[in-house]
Design an enzyme around this catalytic site. Sequence first.
Site, PDB file in Angstrom:
ATOM      1  N   GLU A  58       6.512 -60.598  12.718  1.00 43.20           N
ATOM      2  CA  GLU A  58       7.558 -59.641  13.093  1.00 43.20           C
ATOM      3  C   GLU A  58       8.742 -60.401  13.661  1.00 43.20           C
ATOM      4  OE1 GLU A  58       4.907 -55.763  14.462  1.00 43.20           O
ATOM      5  OE2 GLU A  58       6.297 -56.681  15.868  1.00 43.20           O
ATOM      6  N   ASP A  69      12.061 -52.486  25.599  1.00 42.80           N
ATOM      7  CA  ASP A  69      11.565 -53.825  25.868  1.00 42.80           C
ATOM      8  C   ASP A  69      11.536 -54.166  27.344  1.00 42.80           C
ATOM      9  OD1 ASP A  69      10.909 -55.299  23.401  1.00 42.80           O
ATOM     10  OD2 ASP A  69      12.931 -54.678  22.825  1.00 42.80           O
ATOM     11  N   TYR A 128       1.443 -48.762  13.567  1.00 45.17           N
ATOM     12  CA  TYR A 128       1.571 -49.591  14.775  1.00 45.17           C
ATOM     13  C   TYR A 128       1.207 -48.734  15.975  1.00 45.17           C
ATOM     14  CZ  TYR A 128       3.878 -53.075  17.881  1.00 45.17           C
ATOM     15  OH  TYR A 128       4.172 -54.017  18.834  1.00 45.17           O
TER      16      TYR A 128
END
Lengths: 266, 413
Positions: free
Chosen positions: A49, A60, A174
Amino acid sequence: MNRIEARFQELRRQGRKAFIPYIAAGDPTLERTAEIVVALEEAGADVVELGIPFSDPLADGAVNQEAALRALRHGTSLRDVLGMVQTLRKRSQVPIVLFTYFNPVHSYGLDRFGPDCRAAGVDGVLCVDLPPEEAGDYKASLDALDIATIFLLAPTSTDKRIETVSRHCTGFVYYVSRTGVTGEQARVGVDVRAMVAKIKQHTDKPVAVGFGISKPEHAAEIARYADGVIVGSAIVRMIGELGDSPETASKVAEFAKSLADAAKHA
Amino acid sequence: MTESVNSSAMPNPSYPYPDAKGRYGPYGGKYVPETLMYALEELEDAFRASLRDRTFLETLDRYRRDYIGRPTPLYFAQRMTGRLGGAKIYFKREDLAHTGAHKINNALGQVLLAQRMGKTRIIAETGAGQHGVATATAAALLGLECEIYMGEEDIERQKLNVFRMRLLGSKVNPVASGSKTLKDAINEALRDWVTNVRNTHYVLGTVHGPHPFPLICREFQRIIGQETRQQILEAEGRLPNVLLACVGGGSNAIGLFFEFLREPGIRMIGVEAGGLGVDTGRHAARFAGGKLGTLQGAMSYVLQDDNGQILGTHSVSAGLDYASVGPEHAFLRSEGRVEYVSATDDEALAAFKLTSELEGIIPALESAHALAYAQKLIPKLPGDQIAVINMSGRGDKDVQQAARYLLPGEKLL
């Protein structure tokens, strides 16, 4: 067939699990990123990735925020990353997924994004802030080019959402292993196994687990019940510490190998 | 016969926005990580249910009256009208609402909603500090734990409000990432919400962010326009010709405009922060300098570079210093229903001074942007016209910042 699907099929035949490292493209430089991708492949990465740096990475944690900032400081753009992947394809056929926020893709233009990904040799895209509900045109354009569209599932996803999201995923599903942003944590959450089992009731597609997985023992644990293990921040932190050095790729590969071995031999 | 509910959050055939996908035409939507999708659905369900809950609505009404001090006055600004020599000027006095700005309308509504949802913890972002203070106030009133995210640069500009929030029992978390202003505080609040979504409600302070936030904030702010309609009819026996409001995210503007959208004769103007001038690149004029994009949950106009990276913004006013604008404003602009203009730092500071001197009202620097554009527009309008300017907040918080510009090098005492 898409390289990601082919890789998962092969792993399934062998009864093995995928190791999927995440790195921030352009940190420390795109040249090093290319080197690191090759080293990761040699260390046993099944899919890599590549994070597209974004100025406002709201999903994040600190490690990935700082890596994105470093990449942005010398102007790394989505276009540059595509150029790097295109060059890399002469040396490596490892499946590559772009991990990005939607605005850089929207700004690039959906009409050109898919074709340029295809031309560069990108195999899949994950837009962290683009749920399937908003992804109509995006998904149609990537589907037409056989580029995988990966979407996220989370601990807060209801049965209905698990059904919808996994239906929209191609390549793999995911699963975000915890409520929170990207980053390392001490141990794998207790409910991950149950949630992966629940997702597997809704889909036959491979399920990979990420967010908070940073050690070989985590990777081994996840690999017992999921089809893939995604490790990001621990690798990104290491790259940040090593910086732009000739040793960066080999040291990262050493750590990645310990994760890959743990994931594959679980 | 079914009971009718007086709320535009219910489907309205003549103005069906937001639609079922949370969109205003092509703008809006929910551009968020999956973890928040369920929380947004839960929030929308709870919000719509609260609007059908008589007890909730009565509680909200009681707090509006007894705690916020609503209705806020509609004040005829006689000296400014005389000075500008055009349309008659009224100020809608949101600066007189408890805590000194319109922000309390939304904050109190959302904290009540959070309490009804059984959430035990409140978080919010703040730019100028007004929304932070309003949320801290509502959390104190209802006894909920509260944490406020605020950029380090804004903390420096708005120290007084930081102390107010702490005094009200909230924790203020400084945000050192990015440009250290409102945008970064929102990122950090969203990171907190993603992590603590099960017990926490995020009180987003403006008509931006993922659906249903723009809807919820609009519904709690539209009281401004509803009162204005009644008050101007009492004062003048007719509706105004022009409405003016500053636009950061755009909550005070939507609050004033929404009630009048279906009155075709009323001209509405939103004033963005022109900073040092739109051509300098140092501004927050999203419509003049931005492009369509997604930031922090919504599709709207965004100040960004050619690679889709969000640009830094500049405004003398922390509350307008934001790289995007509420999606409903983008829609109203595309429909030609509302005009959007900008006022520079200098123009806003001049209006700040003039309003203080002429009316004895120190406006917030945000509101001063609307007043600045009024100074250009009003003299051109005939004397039989009526303009309402939203005095969205009071300027006590801004006096130190303004002194640096208006009295450079001078000792204040």
